[in-house]
Design a protein around this motif. Structure first.
Motif, mmCIF file in Angstrom:
data_model
loop_
_atom_site.group_PDB
_atom_site.id
_atom_site.type_symbol
_atom_site.label_atom_id
_atom_site.label_comp_id
_atom_site.label_asym_id
_atom_site.label_seq_id
_atom_site.Cartn_x
_atom_site.Cartn_y
_atom_site.Cartn_z
ATOM 1 N N LEU A 1 11.117 8.375 2.443
ATOM 2 C CA LEU A 1 9.742 8.694 2.973
ATOM 3 C C LEU A 1 9.268 7.263 3.463
ATOM 4 O O LEU A 1 8.563 7.176 4.527
ATOM 5 C CB LEU A 1 9.078 9.446 1.825
ATOM 6 C CG LEU A 1 7.386 9.771 2.743
ATOM 7 C CD1 LEU A 1 7.679 11.056 3.781
ATOM 8 C CD2 LEU A 1 6.769 10.419 1.312
ATOM 9 N N LEU B 1 1.551 4.358 -2.722
ATOM 10 C CA LEU B 1 1.252 5.742 -2.494
ATOM 11 C C LEU B 1 2.753 6.569 -2.765
ATOM 12 O O LEU B 1 2.324 7.443 -3.339
ATOM 13 C CB LEU B 1 1.104 5.816 -1.057
ATOM 14 C CG LEU B 1 -0.216 6.059 -0.686
ATOM 15 C CD1 LEU B 1 -0.509 6.220 0.841
ATOM 16 C CD2 LEU B 1 -1.023 6.984 -1.269
ATOM 17 N N LEU C 1 0.761 -1.003 -0.181
ATOM 18 C CA LEU C 1 0.064 -0.053 -0.030
ATOM 19 C C LEU C 1 0.919 1.118 0.079
ATOM 20 O O LEU C 1 0.635 2.061 -0.869
ATOM 21 C CB LEU C 1 -0.885 0.122 1.264
ATOM 22 C CG LEU C 1 -2.276 -0.564 1.160
ATOM 23 C CD1 LEU C 1 -2.876 -0.474 2.404
ATOM 24 C CD2 LEU C 1 -3.035 0.337 0.040
ATOM 25 N N TYR C 2 1.796 1.272 0.943
ATOM 26 C CA TYR C 2 2.717 2.392 1.083
ATOM 27 C C TYR C 2 3.568 2.606 -0.187
ATOM 28 O O TYR C 2 3.674 3.666 -0.553
ATOM 29 C CB TYR C 2 3.324 2.430 2.339
ATOM 30 C CG TYR C 2 2.654 3.180 3.568
ATOM 31 C CD1 TYR C 2 2.395 4.307 3.680
ATOM 32 C CD2 TYR C 2 2.023 2.180 4.386
ATOM 33 C CE1 TYR C 2 1.392 4.803 4.671
ATOM 34 C CE2 TYR C 2 1.195 2.538 5.564
ATOM 35 C CZ TYR C 2 0.863 3.982 5.609
ATOM 36 O OH TYR C 2 -0.099 4.501 6.457
ATOM 37 N N ALA D 1 -1.613 8.455 -8.329
ATOM 38 C CA ALA D 1 -0.236 8.841 -7.866
ATOM 39 C C ALA D 1 0.582 9.325 -9.044
ATOM 40 O O ALA D 1 0.237 8.949 -10.199
ATOM 41 C CB ALA D 1 0.442 7.385 -7.272
ATOM 42 N N PHE E 1 10.026 5.631 6.837
ATOM 43 C CA PHE E 1 9.058 6.577 7.768
ATOM 44 C C PHE E 1 7.628 6.379 8.048
ATOM 45 O O PHE E 1 7.187 6.607 9.266
ATOM 46 C CB PHE E 1 9.408 8.239 7.471
ATOM 47 C CG PHE E 1 8.952 8.993 8.607
ATOM 48 C CD1 PHE E 1 9.016 8.857 9.841
ATOM 49 C CD2 PHE E 1 8.840 10.491 8.324
ATOM 50 C CE1 PHE E 1 8.573 9.625 10.966
ATOM 51 C CE2 PHE E 1 8.473 11.373 9.171
ATOM 52 C CZ PHE E 1 8.469 11.097 10.409
ATOM 53 N N LEU E 2 7.011 6.232 7.083
ATOM 54 C CA LEU E 2 5.693 5.845 6.794
ATOM 55 C C LEU E 2 5.384 4.718 7.447
ATOM 56 O O LEU E 2 4.161 4.467 8.056
ATOM 57 C CB LEU E 2 5.074 6.338 5.653
ATOM 58 C CG LEU E 2 4.976 7.859 5.067
ATOM 59 C CD1 LEU E 2 4.492 7.858 3.710
ATOM 60 C CD2 LEU E 2 4.265 8.460 5.995
ATOM 61 N N GLY F 1 5.464 7.324 -7.078
ATOM 62 C CA GLY F 1 5.925 8.369 -7.949
ATOM 63 C C GLY F 1 6.825 9.409 -7.435
ATOM 64 O O GLY F 1 7.248 10.356 -8.124
ATOM 65 N N LEU F 2 7.115 9.378 -6.072
ATOM 66 C CA LEU F 2 7.760 10.428 -5.481
ATOM 67 C C LEU F 2 9.398 10.237 -5.423
ATOM 68 O O LEU F 2 9.739 9.152 -5.681
ATOM 69 C CB LEU F 2 7.316 10.124 -3.981
ATOM 70 C CG LEU F 2 6.105 10.580 -3.603
ATOM 71 C CD1 LEU F 2 5.871 10.276 -2.151
ATOM 72 C CD2 LEU F 2 5.389 11.882 -4.170
ATOM 73 N N ARG F 3 9.976 11.369 -5.730
ATOM 74 C CA ARG F 3 11.452 11.344 -5.619
ATOM 75 C C ARG F 3 11.892 10.930 -4.379
ATOM 76 O O ARG F 3 13.115 10.413 -4.072
ATOM 77 C CB ARG F 3 11.928 12.896 -6.100
ATOM 78 C CG ARG F 3 12.038 12.630 -7.602
ATOM 79 C CD ARG F 3 13.286 13.351 -8.120
ATOM 80 N NE ARG F 3 13.206 13.362 -9.563
ATOM 81 C CZ ARG F 3 13.754 14.262 -10.312
ATOM 82 N NH1 ARG F 3 14.163 15.331 -9.732
ATOM 83 N NH2 ARG F 3 13.630 13.992 -11.461
ATOM 84 N N VAL F 4 11.181 11.382 -3.454
ATOM 85 C CA VAL F 4 11.829 11.062 -1.860
ATOM 86 C C VAL F 4 11.315 9.922 -1.462
ATOM 87 O O VAL F 4 11.457 9.705 -0.173
ATOM 88 C CB VAL F 4 11.323 12.439 -1.148
ATOM 89 C CG1 VAL F 4 11.784 13.616 -1.415
ATOM 90 C CG2 VAL F 4 9.853 12.367 -1.196
#
Lengths: 297, 223
Positions: free
Chosen positions: B162, B152, B148-149, B223, B165-166, B155-158
């Motif tokens: 991240l 989510l 799931l995460y 996303a 942490f999530l 598509g993020l560069r970070v």
């Protein structure tokens, strides 16, 4: 598309909270009431109420700590969860709920940290330690980390509605996790070392001025929360507006580079450079939605 | 849905079998973690044996993050994610497939780490079925939340920073439950409360698998 999503020319187009003078006054009055109530709580808590028989002056933290915890653990997080759910629900989808959830979490983090700090200050003289792995302490700390993760995700630049959806999902996943964390931590403590001794009965017999001060503490801190929430919400609206405006300005500047005539123009000319609600400029150039720094996603 | 799940899981596992990233990087990382834990605790074997359940699950948690990163990055190359979205496969099936592939890798990893704990820390397993059942349940929960995460943050560069942490705070109940059950199943543990924790794991799994089945499609869209 909800009206909140449109690229307006002024912040007032985004929200009645910015627009109407009455709403501004309401926020101001709530703020003043919160300040007066807090001052009253401080006065009652520090001067009027007597010290406790067994705890002495330490008992005065009780006027603040439960109120702060109530705001952080129930009000803020509950509101964020409900607002996120309402955002995800197609019929109530609006950036209003997204901004409300964001504001609630941000203020909630402040209150959560205050809960942990005030608890530690109380715990050191009472238990002899700044931190104990008590069930409540532990789940509060886990909640704080979940909150912080949500805020970290929000800081990732994205289009407002993409960010809103993503954040809402994370808030929802976290909200579902909270009861599970609560029970697991509770069992972790109680099953591991028997009934915890670090669970003081804070209010066996409190009377008169103490009870009233405690109640007032709850009310004033709730008011402080509501005031901070509304102010933060307004800042959120303005931030989004500023982001979209900066993009508009940059676009106009960039387009001016091509035409030798009017290089000095940096502001947004409402007759020419202003994108309409559909994100298109007058001459049909699609500028898309605001606030998407290049390479941010 | 099930057919799509099998297809996606088969695809991910085939990629894994050919690239051997899990075998050559993630599993050794787990072993390194176990060795480092031993360094941190000191050479006292009884202390290690007592800490073994918790250390095992912490190592599994860290490896889960790596496995999920891998599972996401497999999709990010060559526009594979868009191709998967356009393939017309049921999103619920895609979720189950990706989660199943991660779970399968984690099970192999847990066998390796479990042997490591027994050999290196001298932990003794008394109630084997409790170990097996709790590990499987924990694996399902980790794979579901991780997938799931992962989706989510796809598509993020970070993403790399991240995601842990999530994911890790959300997975805290699995760490607690898994550790307690393993303690109950090993010498010197707390007996009898194992089944209660098993129920917690079942609830955790059911909740997040259900959420994933429902929400994976919309997440992919956004996303």
């Amino acid at each position: 598309m909800s009206p909140n999503l449109s690229v307006g020319s002024s912040p007032s187009a985004h929200s009645p909270l910015i627009q109407s003078a009455r709403a501004r006054w309401t926020v101001r009055i709530i703020g003043i009431t919160a300040a007066v109530a807090t001052a009253l709580t401080v006065w009652l808590g520090l001067w009027v109420t007597p010290p406790d028989v067994s705890q002495g002056d330490l008992v005065r933290l009780v006027y603040i700590h439960p109120g702060v915890a109530w705001v952080a653990l129930y009000l803020a997080f509950g509101l964020a969860a409900v607002a996120s759910l309402l955002y995800l629900w197609p019929r109530t989808r609006s950036l209003f709920w997204d901004r409300l959830a964001a504001a609630a979490v941000e203020v909630g983090v402040v209150f959560n940290v205050c809960t942990l700090i005030s608890g530690s200050i109380w715990g050191k003289p009472t238990w002899g330690v700044w931190w104990a792995w008590d069930a409540r302490l532990t789940s509060t700390a886990v909640l704080l980390v979940l909150f912080l993760g949500y805020l970290a995700l929000r800081r990732v630049p994205a289009e407002p509605d993409v960010r809103a959806k993503r954040s809402a999902y994370v808030a929802l996943f976290a909200a579902v996790d909270v009861p599970i964390v609560h029970f697991s931590v509770l069992w972790w403590r109680t099953l591991h070392q028997g009934a915890t001794v670090l669970n003081p009965d804070l209010s066996p017999t409190i009377h008169g001025s103490m009870a009233w001060t405690l109640l007032l503490g709850f009310v004033s801190l709730t008011l402080v929360f509501v005031w901070m929430l509304l102010v933060r919400y307004r800042i959120g609206v303005l931030e989004d507006w500023l982001g979209s405006r900066e993009l508009d300005v940059a676009l106009v500047e960039r387009r001016a580079e091509g035409t030798p005539v009017d290089r000095s123009r940096t502001g947004v000319d409402p007759s020419h450079g202003e994108p309409g609600a559909d994100g298109r400029l007058d001459d049909g150039v699609d500028v898309g939605r605001p606030v998407v720094p290049e390479g941010a996603r | 849905m099930w057919r799509d799940a099998a297809l996606v899981a088969g695809k991910d596992l085939r990629i894994e079998a050919r690239s051997r990233v899990g075998l050559s990087q993630v599993a050794p990382f787990g072993i390194v973690a176990l060795v480092l834990f031993a360094f941190a605790l000191g050479p006292d074997r009884s202390l290690m044996a007592r800490g073994a359940p918790g250390l095992f699950w912490v190592a599994v948690l860290f490896c889960t993050v790596l496995a999920i990163q891998r599972s996401v990055s497999v999709e990010s190359a060559d526009g594979a994610r868009d191709a998967l979205r356009l393939s017309g496969m049921d999103p619920a099936g895609q979720f189950l497939g990706k989660a199943a592939a991660v779970a399968a890798q984690l099970v192999v990893l847990e066998v390796v780490l479990g042997m490591g704990v027994v050999l290196l820390y001298g932990a003794k397993i008394e109630v084997a079925w409790l170990i097996v059942v709790s590990s499987l349940l924990g694996t399902v929960g980790l794979a579901a939340t991780g997938t799931l995460y992962g989706a989510l943050s796809a598509g993020l560069r970070v993403r790399e920073t991240l995601l842990p942490f999530l994911l890790l705070p959300i997975a805290a109940p699995i760490l607690l439950a898994g550790t307690r059950i393993w303690q109950a199943a090993m010498v010197g543990g707390v007996p009898a409360d194992g089944t209660q924790w098993l129920r917690l794991l079942v609830v955790f799994d059911a909740v997040y698998v259900a959420i994933g089945v429902v929400v994976y499609g919309p997440i992919q869209e956004s996303a």
